[in-house]
Scaffold this motif. Sequence first.
Motif, short mmCIF file in Angstrom:
data_model
loop_
_atom_site.label_atom_id
_atom_site.label_comp_id
_atom_site.label_asym_id
_atom_site.label_seq_id
_atom_site.Cartn_x
_atom_site.Cartn_y
_atom_site.Cartn_z
N LYS A 149 0.83 -1.20 0.00
CA LYS A 149 0.00 0.00 0.00
C LYS A 149 0.87 1.26 0.00
O LYS A 149 0.57 2.23 -0.70
CB LYS A 149 -0.94 0.00 1.20
N LEU A 150 1.96 1.26 0.76
CA LEU A 150 2.87 2.40 0.78
C LEU A 150 3.52 2.61 -0.59
O LEU A 150 3.67 3.74 -1.05
CB LEU A 150 3.96 2.21 1.83
N ILE A 151 3.89 1.53 -1.25
CA ILE A 151 4.59 1.61 -2.53
C ILE A 151 3.65 2.07 -3.64
O ILE A 151 4.00 2.92 -4.46
CB ILE A 151 5.21 0.25 -2.89
N THR A 152 2.43 1.53 -3.67
CA THR A 152 1.53 1.78 -4.80
C THR A 152 0.54 2.90 -4.56
O THR A 152 -0.03 3.43 -5.51
CB THR A 152 0.73 0.51 -5.15
N SER A 153 0.28 3.24 -3.31
CA SER A 153 -0.68 4.30 -2.94
C SER A 153 -2.10 4.00 -3.38
O SER A 153 -2.89 4.91 -3.62
CB SER A 153 -0.25 5.65 -3.50
N ILE A 154 -2.44 2.73 -3.51
CA ILE A 154 -3.83 2.38 -3.82
C ILE A 154 -4.33 1.44 -2.73
O ILE A 154 -3.55 0.74 -2.08
CB ILE A 154 -4.01 1.76 -5.23
N SER A 155 -5.63 1.40 -2.56
CA SER A 155 -6.23 0.58 -1.52
C SER A 155 -6.16 -0.90 -1.88
O SER A 155 -5.90 -1.28 -3.03
CB SER A 155 -7.69 0.97 -1.30
N ARG A 156 -6.44 -1.73 -0.90
CA ARG A 156 -6.47 -3.18 -1.11
C ARG A 156 -7.52 -3.55 -2.15
O ARG A 156 -7.28 -4.37 -3.03
CB ARG A 156 -6.79 -3.87 0.21
N SER A 157 -8.71 -2.93 -2.06
CA SER A 157 -9.77 -3.27 -3.01
C SER A 157 -9.43 -2.81 -4.43
O SER A 157 -9.73 -3.51 -5.39
CB SER A 157 -11.12 -2.70 -2.56
N GLN A 158 -8.80 -1.65 -4.57
CA GLN A 158 -8.37 -1.20 -5.90
C GLN A 158 -7.34 -2.15 -6.48
O GLN A 158 -7.40 -2.49 -7.66
CB GLN A 158 -7.79 0.21 -5.84
N ALA A 159 -6.38 -2.57 -5.67
CA ALA A 159 -5.35 -3.50 -6.13
C ALA A 159 -6.00 -4.82 -6.58
O ALA A 159 -5.64 -5.36 -7.63
CB ALA A 159 -4.33 -3.76 -5.03
N PHE A 160 -6.97 -5.30 -5.82
CA PHE A 160 -7.65 -6.54 -6.16
C PHE A 160 -8.40 -6.40 -7.49
O PHE A 160 -8.33 -7.27 -8.35
CB PHE A 160 -8.61 -6.94 -5.05
N GLN A 161 -9.11 -5.28 -7.66
CA GLN A 161 -9.85 -5.07 -8.90
C GLN A 161 -8.91 -4.96 -10.10
O GLN A 161 -9.17 -5.54 -11.16
CB GLN A 161 -10.73 -3.82 -8.80
N LEU A 162 -7.82 -4.23 -9.95
CA LEU A 162 -6.84 -4.11 -11.03
C LEU A 162 -6.18 -5.45 -11.34
O LEU A 162 -5.93 -5.77 -12.50
CB LEU A 162 -5.79 -3.06 -10.69
N GLU A 163 -5.93 -6.23 -10.32
CA GLU A 163 -5.34 -7.56 -10.52
C GLU A 163 -6.28 -8.44 -11.34
O GLU A 163 -5.85 -9.15 -12.25
CB GLU A 163 -5.04 -8.21 -9.18
N ARG A 164 -7.56 -8.37 -11.03
CA ARG A 164 -8.55 -9.16 -11.80
C ARG A 164 -8.59 -8.73 -13.26
O ARG A 164 -8.90 -9.54 -14.13
CB ARG A 164 -9.94 -9.02 -11.19
N LEU A 165 -8.28 -7.45 -13.54
CA LEU A 165 -8.25 -6.93 -14.91
C LEU A 165 -6.88 -7.10 -15.56
O LEU A 165 -6.64 -6.62 -16.66
CB LEU A 165 -8.63 -5.44 -14.92
N ASN A 166 -5.98 -7.80 -14.89
CA ASN A 166 -4.59 -8.00 -15.34
C ASN A 166 -3.86 -6.68 -15.53
O ASN A 166 -3.07 -6.52 -16.45
CB ASN A 166 -4.54 -8.83 -16.62
#
Length: 81
Positions: free
Chosen positions: A22-39
């Motif tokens: 979270k510190l490195i990317t500055s996005i929330s856990r849910s945003q990271a999960f959604q982006l991961e699902r979209l590759n």
Amino acid sequence: MSIFSINQSAIQDRIVRESERKLITSISRSQAFQLERLNRFPKRIKLGSRSVGWRLSELMQWVHSGGELSEQLAQGAGYEG
């Protein structure tokens, strides 16, 4: 290849946990999960039955590439831009 290059590679390939991600990317856990699902975000690595991590090198590459936050995801999360 010098010793410094080898050590640099080892440092860049270490596994980071959620708080550091979270510190490195500055996005929330849910945003990271959604982006991961979209590759559009580095894939998690399963570390145990209830823990995950990410390769630091992949997170840094994502950050340096502009962190592809999709327009649709941003709108869905209530961002305007």
